[in-house]
Design a protein around this motif. Structure first.
Motif, PDB file in Angstrom:
ATOM      1  N   ARG A  61       1.477  -6.274 -10.961  1.00  0.00           N
ATOM      2  CA  ARG A  61       0.096  -6.260 -11.461  1.00  0.00           C
ATOM      3  C   ARG A  61      -0.454  -7.686 -11.571  1.00  0.00           C
ATOM      4  O   ARG A  61       0.264  -8.608 -11.935  1.00  0.00           O
ATOM      5  CB  ARG A  61       0.021  -5.584 -12.825  1.00  0.00           C
ATOM      6  CG  ARG A  61       0.419  -4.106 -12.804  1.00  0.00           C
ATOM      7  CD  ARG A  61       0.368  -3.519 -14.215  1.00  0.00           C
ATOM      8  NE  ARG A  61       0.763  -2.123 -14.237  1.00  0.00           N
ATOM      9  CZ  ARG A  61      -0.070  -1.093 -14.054  1.00  0.00           C
ATOM     10  NH1 ARG A  61      -1.359  -1.330 -13.858  1.00  0.00           N
ATOM     11  NH2 ARG A  61       0.373   0.147 -14.088  1.00  0.00           N
ATOM     12  N   GLU A  68      -1.054   4.011  -7.887  1.00  0.00           N
ATOM     13  CA  GLU A  68      -2.158   3.054  -7.956  1.00  0.00           C
ATOM     14  C   GLU A  68      -1.653   1.616  -7.970  1.00  0.00           C
ATOM     15  O   GLU A  68      -2.191   0.748  -7.274  1.00  0.00           O
ATOM     16  CB  GLU A  68      -3.021   3.334  -9.189  1.00  0.00           C
ATOM     17  CG  GLU A  68      -3.814   4.625  -9.102  1.00  0.00           C
ATOM     18  CD  GLU A  68      -4.740   4.809 -10.285  1.00  0.00           C
ATOM     19  OE1 GLU A  68      -4.860   3.870 -11.110  1.00  0.00           O
ATOM     20  OE2 GLU A  68      -5.349   5.885 -10.392  1.00  0.00           O
ATOM     21  N   THR A  69      -0.611   1.349  -8.755  1.00  0.00           N
ATOM     22  CA  THR A  69      -0.083  -0.009  -8.837  1.00  0.00           C
ATOM     23  C   THR A  69       0.481  -0.461  -7.501  1.00  0.00           C
ATOM     24  O   THR A  69       0.196  -1.566  -7.019  1.00  0.00           O
ATOM     25  CB  THR A  69       1.011  -0.098  -9.915  1.00  0.00           C
ATOM     26  OG1 THR A  69       0.440   0.235 -11.180  1.00  0.00           O
ATOM     27  CG2 THR A  69       1.599  -1.499  -9.990  1.00  0.00           C
ATOM     28  N   ASP A 110      -0.115   0.786  -4.488  1.00  0.00           N
ATOM     29  CA  ASP A 110      -1.174   0.742  -3.486  1.00  0.00           C
ATOM     30  C   ASP A 110      -1.949  -0.571  -3.601  1.00  0.00           C
ATOM     31  O   ASP A 110      -2.237  -1.231  -2.591  1.00  0.00           O
ATOM     32  CB  ASP A 110      -2.109   1.942  -3.676  1.00  0.00           C
ATOM     33  CG  ASP A 110      -3.196   1.999  -2.622  1.00  0.00           C
ATOM     34  OD1 ASP A 110      -2.889   1.825  -1.427  1.00  0.00           O
ATOM     35  OD2 ASP A 110      -4.368   2.213  -2.987  1.00  0.00           O
ATOM     36  N   SER A 111      -2.265  -0.981  -4.806  1.00  0.00           N
ATOM     37  CA  SER A 111      -2.990  -2.227  -5.020  1.00  0.00           C
ATOM     38  C   SER A 111      -2.157  -3.428  -4.578  1.00  0.00           C
ATOM     39  O   SER A 111      -2.664  -4.339  -3.919  1.00  0.00           O
ATOM     40  CB  SER A 111      -3.368  -2.358  -6.497  1.00  0.00           C
ATOM     41  OG  SER A 111      -4.032  -3.586  -6.744  1.00  0.00           O
TER      42      SER A 111
END
Length: 273
Positions: free
Chosen positions: A85, A122-123, A125-126
């Motif tokens: 992140r 989501e994490t 993919d980002s």
């Protein structure tokens, strides 16, 4: 056309190897050159623990043949501290540290995830979307680096594609959504043999396969029998015949098995084993 195989070891600086794999009296500074005469690739793992200096990358390139390839392990600050992140500044510093000076000697970038990091679409993919796909993209990202000037390499690299591979260790990654996401981003799912400790995932998600062999029966310690090496050689041949490139690294270094197992697998693929 068949793919190309690179067979090597994870790291090369290990005290127990001296006087066993490395001849007694061989200067430490000559160990990389000695290993590179017997193998055609090394997974550079010092970059996992800390950012390396530009002078180190240039030295390693000079000590190895022009057709030698380094795979580079991504920093644990990115994977284990930030946990994928808010990684832009850390990625900029990582790519600014000098690895792009390897040029064609730069192989895939390995991102080993911690065992306590579960799969989160989501994490991941980002994060995968933030990874540069070419050397020029990486250099552009590196221009945002906050490193001191003497710790940065600002030379513009010749453009070439960059490859990325993800080694997942949490059991939740045994989810069809993970290889599907990796396939969307053109990232390899690492085939990691960990003697059963972590998931063994064999999904092919891009144009190369990245294999990490941590130990057949005991992680980081046990060697591979002739039968086990035969089986892995068969797997590598299957991937090569499918037109995939293969990067395979032995990480069972504790009892000085890695270099011998790597040479054994390489000999089998060369028709010598």
């Amino acid at each position: 056309m068949p793919g190309t195989a690179r067979i090597g070891i994870a790291g090369w600086t290990y005290a127990p190897w001296r006087g066993v794999f490395y001849p007694k009296g061989l200067p430490h500074r000559a160990e990389l050159e000695y290993a590179a005469e017997r193998l055609d690739s090394i997974e550079l793992n010092g970059s996992f623990y800390s950012l390396q200096r530009p002078s180190s990358w240039r030295k390693w390139a000079a000590q190895t043949p022009d057709d030698f390839v380094f795979s580079v392990k991504g920093g644990r600050y990115i994977t284990h501290i930030l946990r994928l992140r808010n990684t832009r500044e850390a990625l900029a510093n990582f790519f600014a540290s000098g690895m792009l000076s390897l040029g064609p000697q730069l192989g895939p970038l390995l991102w080993q995830l911690p065992p306590n990091l579960p799969f989160d679409v989501e994490t991941l993919d980002s994060f995968l979307g933030a990874l540069p796909r070419t050397a020029v993209e990486a250099a552009s990202l590196a221009s945002e680096s906050t490193l001191e000037e003497d710790r940065r390499d600002t030379a513009a690299p010749a453009d070439r594609p960059l490859r990325h591979a993800v080694e997942a260790r949490h059991p939740s990654f045994a989810d069809p959504a993970f290889p599907r996401l990796a396939r969307e981003h053109g990232v390899a799912v690492v085939v990691a043999d960990t003697a059963g400790r972590y998931p063994l995932l064999r999904e092919v998600t891009t144009d190369f396969v990245y294999v990490r062999l941590h130990g057949d029966e005991e992680i980081y310690t046990s060697g591979y029998t002739d039968h086990a090496l035969d089986r892995w050689a068969d797997d590598v041949r299957t991937w090569l015949d499918a037109g995939l490139d293969v990067y395979a690294y032995f990480d069972n270094d504790v009892k000085v098995r890695a270099p011998y197992d790597a040479m054994g697998l390489r000999a089998r693929l060369s028709g010598l084993g």
